[in-house]
Design an enzyme around this catalytic site. Structure first.
Site, PDB file in Angstrom:
ATOM      1  CE  LYS A 107      -3.988  -2.172   2.270  1.00 51.58           C
ATOM      2  NZ  LYS A 107      -5.085  -1.949   3.242  1.00 51.58           N
ATOM      3  CE1 TYR A 121      -9.354  -3.408   0.008  1.00 51.36           C
ATOM      4  CE2 TYR A 121      -8.567  -1.414  -1.062  1.00 51.36           C
ATOM      5  CZ  TYR A 121      -8.327  -2.543  -0.309  1.00 51.36           C
ATOM      6  OH  TYR A 121      -7.050  -2.811   0.139  1.00 51.36           O
ATOM      7  CG  PHE A 150     -13.678   0.705   6.768  1.00 51.14           C
ATOM      8  CD1 PHE A 150     -13.195   0.163   5.580  1.00 51.14           C
ATOM      9  CD2 PHE A 150     -14.341  -0.138   7.649  1.00 51.14           C
ATOM     10  CE1 PHE A 150     -13.351  -1.174   5.270  1.00 51.14           C
ATOM     11  CE2 PHE A 150     -14.523  -1.493   7.345  1.00 51.14           C
ATOM     12  CZ  PHE A 150     -14.015  -2.001   6.152  1.00 51.14           C
ATOM     13  NE  ARG A 187      -6.737 -13.404   5.381  1.00 50.09           N
ATOM     14  CZ  ARG A 187      -7.236 -12.172   5.277  1.00 50.09           C
ATOM     15  NH1 ARG A 187      -6.974 -11.445   4.215  1.00 50.09           N
ATOM     16  NH2 ARG A 187      -8.009 -11.682   6.220  1.00 50.09           N
ATOM     17  CB  THR A 211      -7.227  -6.027   9.492  1.00 50.48           C
ATOM     18  OG1 THR A 211      -7.553  -7.226   8.790  1.00 50.48           O
ATOM     19  CG2 THR A 211      -7.598  -4.821   8.654  1.00 50.48           C
ATOM     20  NE  ARG A 249      -2.351  -5.676   7.166  1.00 45.17           N
ATOM     21  CZ  ARG A 249      -3.378  -6.401   6.729  1.00 45.17           C
ATOM     22  NH1 ARG A 249      -3.786  -7.454   7.416  1.00 45.17           N
ATOM     23  NH2 ARG A 249      -3.982  -6.080   5.606  1.00 45.17           N
ATOM     24  CG  ASN A 304      -3.819  -2.281   6.649  1.00 44.04           C
ATOM     25  OD1 ASN A 304      -3.698  -1.853   5.504  1.00 44.04           O
ATOM     26  ND2 ASN A 304      -4.741  -3.182   6.971  1.00 44.04           N
ATOM     27  CG  HIS A 334      -5.512  -6.243  -0.029  1.00 41.39           C
ATOM     28  ND1 HIS A 334      -6.667  -6.335   0.706  1.00 41.39           N
ATOM     29  CD2 HIS A 334      -5.686  -7.051  -1.117  1.00 41.39           C
ATOM     30  CE1 HIS A 334      -7.509  -7.166   0.084  1.00 41.39           C
ATOM     31  NE2 HIS A 334      -6.938  -7.595  -1.024  1.00 41.39           N
ATOM     32  CD  GLU A 377      -8.764  -9.316  -3.468  1.00 36.41           C
ATOM     33  OE1 GLU A 377      -9.610  -9.018  -2.625  1.00 36.41           O
ATOM     34  OE2 GLU A 377      -7.559  -9.546  -3.185  1.00 36.41           O
TER      35      GLU A 377
HETATM   36  P1  CMP Z   1      -7.373  -4.656   3.611  1.00 36.44           P
HETATM   37  O1  CMP Z   1      -6.844  -6.002   3.925  1.00 36.44           O
HETATM   38  O2  CMP Z   1      -6.764  -3.937   2.464  1.00 36.44           O
HETATM   39  O3  CMP Z   1      -8.948  -4.765   3.368  1.00 36.44           O
HETATM   40  C1  CMP Z   1      -9.822  -3.667   3.559  1.00 36.44           C
HETATM   41  C2  CMP Z   1      -9.160  -2.538   4.295  1.00 36.44           C
HETATM   42  O4  CMP Z   1     -10.026  -1.624   4.931  1.00 36.44           O
HETATM   43  C3  CMP Z   1      -8.324  -3.096   5.422  1.00 36.44           C
HETATM   44  O5  CMP Z   1      -7.186  -3.756   4.902  1.00 36.44           O
HETATM   45  C4  CMP Z   1      -8.042  -1.844   6.242  1.00 36.44           C
HETATM   46  O6  CMP Z   1      -6.904  -1.139   5.776  1.00 36.44           O
HETATM   47  C5  CMP Z   1      -9.276  -0.979   5.973  1.00 36.44           C
HETATM   48  N1  CMP Z   1     -10.116  -0.803   7.180  1.00 36.44           N
HETATM   49  C6  CMP Z   1     -10.313   0.355   7.826  1.00 36.44           C
HETATM   50  N2  CMP Z   1     -11.118   0.157   8.885  1.00 36.44           N
HETATM   51  C7  CMP Z   1     -11.427  -1.157   8.917  1.00 36.44           C
HETATM   52  C8  CMP Z   1     -12.212  -1.972   9.792  1.00 36.44           C
HETATM   53  N3  CMP Z   1     -12.851  -1.483  10.842  1.00 36.44           N
HETATM   54  N4  CMP Z   1     -12.291  -3.308   9.529  1.00 36.44           N
HETATM   55  C9  CMP Z   1     -11.666  -3.828   8.449  1.00 36.44           C
HETATM   56  N5  CMP Z   1     -10.892  -3.108   7.582  1.00 36.44           N
HETATM   57  C10 CMP Z   1     -10.774  -1.782   7.823  1.00 36.44           C
END
Ligand code: CMP
Length: 142
Positions: A11, A51, A59, A87, A93, A104, A114, A117, A128
């Site tokens: 990211k 997304y 969010f 993962r 996350t 992370r 973060n 992804h 994806e």
């Molecule tokens: P990612 O794995 O890219 O998938 C969706 C993204 O939304 C996640 O990482 C986070 O960076 C972002 N995000 C922000 N707030 C939340 C939340 N409450 N729960 C899950 N993802 C979140």
């Protein structure tokens, strides 16, 4: 364990921190091969399409703004159990909950910024991967 492919994105925050090499090293040292790469910058609309599954979440707008705030590196990883392994290497996350030694825990600042992804299932990985790559872009080592 099945050989799988999964989508990884480095990211904008991690690109800005100059840690592309450290992140890819972790994948390679854990048995994953990078079989496609695409460094690009998404528009907010393109980030929203990627997304779309989160469109109703509170969010979503922040996520789209952040993911279009700078360049990203999209990659296809291939290897045994690639979806779950990626993962595990990423960590939770929310970096506050990520196990020490994960990407992370080491490189992410917040749940929004973060660092990485990763696809959450083999089915979503196929969708994806197709968002960023055509079959001709994938260079399997198998
Ligand atoms: P990612 O794995 O890219 O998938 C969706 C993204 O939304 C996640 O990482 C986070 O960076 C972002 N995000 C922000 N707030 C939340 C939340 N409450 N729960 C899950 N993802 C979140």
């Amino acid at each position: 364990m099945p050989v799988q492919r999964t989508l990884s994105i480095i990211k904008p925050d991690a690109i800005a921190k100059n840690v592309i090499g450290d992140i890819i090293r972790r994948f390679e040292e854990n048995g994953l091969s990078v079989i496609a790469t695409n460094m690009t910058r998404l528009s907010a609309v393109e980030a929203g399409r990627f997304y779309a599954v989160h469109a109703e979440r509170p969010f979503y707008d922040n996520l789209c703004a952040f993911m279009s705030s700078g360049p990203i590196l999209a990659m296809v990883l291939e290897g045994k159990n690639a979806v779950t392994l990626n993962r595990q290497l990423m960590g939770a996350t929310n970096p506050k909950e990520a196990e020490s030694g994960t990407i992370r825990a080491d490189h992410a600042d917040s749940i929004d910024a973060n660092a990485v992804h990763g696809s959450d299932s083999e089915e979503n990985a196929a969708t994806e991967i197709a968002f960023f790559f055509s079959d001709l872009d994938l260079h399997s080592k198998l």
